[in-house]
Design a protein around this motif. Structure first.
Motif, mmCIF file in Angstrom:
data_model
loop_
_atom_site.group_PDB
_atom_site.id
_atom_site.type_symbol
_atom_site.label_atom_id
_atom_site.label_comp_id
_atom_site.label_asym_id
_atom_site.label_seq_id
_atom_site.Cartn_x
_atom_site.Cartn_y
_atom_site.Cartn_z
ATOM 1 N N GLN A 1 0.839 -1.206 0.000
ATOM 2 C CA GLN A 1 0.000 0.000 0.000
ATOM 3 C C GLN A 1 0.874 1.257 0.000
ATOM 4 N N VAL A 2 1.954 1.240 0.770
ATOM 5 C CA VAL A 2 2.871 2.386 0.797
ATOM 6 C C VAL A 2 3.482 2.596 -0.592
ATOM 7 N N SER A 3 3.876 1.521 -1.246
ATOM 8 C CA SER A 3 4.436 1.630 -2.600
ATOM 9 C C SER A 3 3.449 2.285 -3.554
ATOM 10 N N TYR A 4 2.204 1.868 -3.476
ATOM 11 C CA TYR A 4 1.152 2.419 -4.331
ATOM 12 C C TYR A 4 1.061 3.937 -4.160
ATOM 13 N N TRP A 5 1.011 4.400 -2.925
ATOM 14 C CA TRP A 5 0.882 5.835 -2.670
ATOM 15 C C TRP A 5 2.165 6.589 -2.989
ATOM 16 N N LEU A 6 3.318 5.954 -2.805
ATOM 17 C CA LEU A 6 4.577 6.596 -3.191
ATOM 18 C C LEU A 6 4.639 6.792 -4.708
ATOM 19 N N LEU A 7 4.141 5.819 -5.460
ATOM 20 C CA LEU A 7 4.108 5.960 -6.921
ATOM 21 C C LEU A 7 3.224 7.133 -7.339
ATOM 22 N N ILE A 8 2.055 7.248 -6.715
ATOM 23 C CA ILE A 8 1.159 8.357 -7.047
ATOM 24 C C ILE A 8 1.812 9.692 -6.689
ATOM 25 N N ALA A 9 2.407 9.771 -5.498
ATOM 26 C CA ALA A 9 3.098 11.003 -5.091
ATOM 27 C C ALA A 9 4.258 11.302 -6.042
ATOM 28 N N GLY A 10 4.957 10.282 -6.491
ATOM 29 C CA GLY A 10 6.070 10.467 -7.423
ATOM 30 C C GLY A 10 5.618 11.014 -8.760
ATOM 31 N N ILE A 11 4.498 10.513 -9.253
ATOM 32 C CA ILE A 11 3.966 10.993 -10.536
ATOM 33 C C ILE A 11 3.546 12.459 -10.422
ATOM 34 N N VAL A 12 2.788 12.775 -9.374
ATOM 35 C CA VAL A 12 2.298 14.154 -9.202
ATOM 36 C C VAL A 12 3.469 15.129 -9.060
ATOM 37 N N THR A 13 4.436 14.797 -8.207
ATOM 38 C CA THR A 13 5.559 15.717 -7.995
ATOM 39 C C THR A 13 6.484 15.771 -9.211
ATOM 40 N N ALA A 14 6.559 14.689 -9.980
ATOM 41 C CA ALA A 14 7.359 14.714 -11.219
ATOM 42 C C ALA A 14 6.748 15.688 -12.212
ATOM 43 N N LEU A 15 5.430 15.689 -12.298
ATOM 44 C CA LEU A 15 4.762 16.619 -13.211
ATOM 45 C C LEU A 15 4.963 18.057 -12.755
ATOM 46 N N VAL A 16 4.940 18.287 -11.445
ATOM 47 C CA VAL A 16 5.188 19.637 -10.919
ATOM 48 C C VAL A 16 6.632 20.055 -11.212
ATOM 49 N N ALA A 17 7.589 19.162 -10.989
ATOM 50 C CA ALA A 17 9.007 19.477 -11.229
ATOM 51 C C ALA A 17 9.295 19.659 -12.715
ATOM 52 N N ALA A 18 8.505 19.020 -13.556
ATOM 53 C CA ALA A 18 8.715 19.129 -15.003
ATOM 54 C C ALA A 18 8.392 20.524 -15.532
ATOM 55 N N ILE A 19 7.507 21.231 -14.862
ATOM 56 C CA ILE A 19 7.093 22.564 -15.363
ATOM 57 C C ILE A 19 8.276 23.525 -15.436
ATOM 58 N N PRO A 20 9.035 23.760 -14.338
ATOM 59 C CA PRO A 20 10.184 24.662 -14.481
ATOM 60 C C PRO A 20 11.283 24.077 -15.375
ATOM 61 N N GLY A 21 11.406 22.750 -15.391
ATOM 62 C CA GLY A 21 12.381 22.141 -16.298
ATOM 63 C C GLY A 21 12.033 22.418 -17.746
ATOM 64 N N LEU A 22 10.752 22.319 -18.077
ATOM 65 C CA LEU A 22 10.304 22.598 -19.432
ATOM 66 C C LEU A 22 10.451 24.077 -19.770
ATOM 67 N N ILE A 23 10.185 24.938 -18.799
ATOM 68 C CA ILE A 23 10.374 26.380 -19.025
ATOM 69 C C ILE A 23 11.830 26.667 -19.374
ATOM 70 N N ASP A 24 12.772 26.100 -18.614
ATOM 71 C CA ASP A 24 14.192 26.288 -18.924
ATOM 72 C C ASP A 24 14.533 25.704 -20.292
ATOM 73 N N PHE A 25 13.979 24.539 -20.608
ATOM 74 C CA PHE A 25 14.247 23.887 -21.882
ATOM 75 C C PHE A 25 13.798 24.762 -23.046
ATOM 76 N N VAL A 26 12.635 25.362 -22.925
ATOM 77 C CA VAL A 26 12.069 26.169 -24.012
ATOM 78 C C VAL A 26 12.735 27.536 -24.114
ATOM 79 N N THR A 27 13.139 28.120 -22.987
ATOM 80 C CA THR A 27 13.612 29.507 -23.002
ATOM 81 C C THR A 27 15.127 29.674 -23.042
ATOM 82 N N ILE A 28 15.887 28.621 -22.858
ATOM 83 C CA ILE A 28 17.348 28.747 -22.849
ATOM 84 C C ILE A 28 17.923 27.939 -24.013
ATOM 85 N N ASP A 29 18.508 28.639 -24.971
ATOM 86 C CA ASP A 29 19.070 27.980 -26.154
ATOM 87 C C ASP A 29 20.111 26.930 -25.775
#
Length: 183
Positions: free
Chosen positions: A52-80
């Motif tokens: 059960q802990v693994s299940y919830w850790l996976l969900i938390a990992g997906i959600v936080t990965a998507l949040v962390a991807a936003i500034p990463g994508l901003i840097d990717f798009v805006t910095i040559d």
């Protein structure tokens, strides 16, 4: 656009000069690798709590990965400099694969987390962990070798903490002479 410095380029997704992507990635990394750890704990103990802990850790990992991807994508798009390095593309691709595997991993466990771990779940978690380690290494390359979001502060206040270290062993490994070897 990111401001270029002698040794690096400032992140465009930053707060007070501190890159947000670098701050946020620790969460999905911890959650997704933690899921592999709790899968191993489940396999060793057969205690459904760990599944059960693994299940919830996976969900938390997906959600936080998507949040962390936003500034990463901003840097990717805006910095040559980011888009012009193959490491950036590999880092992004590996992270997208990790999130896709985590989504599949959650799906495998949806009806019964314990059964999911014993099937494909632990294998998916292991592959995710290996890919995260690889992607983290690539992220380190971007920050420390290519200077993305890791700029040197040349202000007088920062200079008081700067220390030059003479490392003949490191200099020799690059075919160079260290400061103490020079005449």
């Amino acid at each position: 656009m990111g401001m270029y410095h002698r040794h690096g380029v400032q992140s465009t997704a930053a707060v007070a000069g501190h890159p947000l992507h670098h701050m946020l990635i620790v969460f999905p990394v911890a959650f997704l690798i933690g899921a592999f750890g709790t899968d191993i704990a489940f396999m060793a103990t057969q205690d459904p709590f760990w599944a059960q802990v693994s299940y919830w850790l996976l969900i938390a990992g997906i959600v936080t990965a998507l949040v962390a991807a936003i500034p990463g994508l901003i840097d990717f798009v805006t910095i040559d400099r980011v888009r012009n390095v193959w490491v950036s593309w590999a880092h992004m691709a590996a992270n997208l694969v990790v999130v896709a595997l985590a989504l599949i991993n959650v799906g495998v466990r949806l009806s019964d987390p314990a059964t999911g771990v014993q099937g494909w779940g632990i294998w998916l978690s292991g592959i995710q962990t290996a890919l995260l380690l690889f992607s983290g290494w690539l992220g380190g390359e971007l920050a420390y070798r290519y200077g993305i979001g890791a700029i040197r502060d040349y202000s007088p206040k920062a200079e008081q903490f700067h220390v030059e270290v003479d490392r003949p062993d490191v200099a020799a490994s690059y075919g160079r002479r260290s400061g103490s070897d020079r005449a």
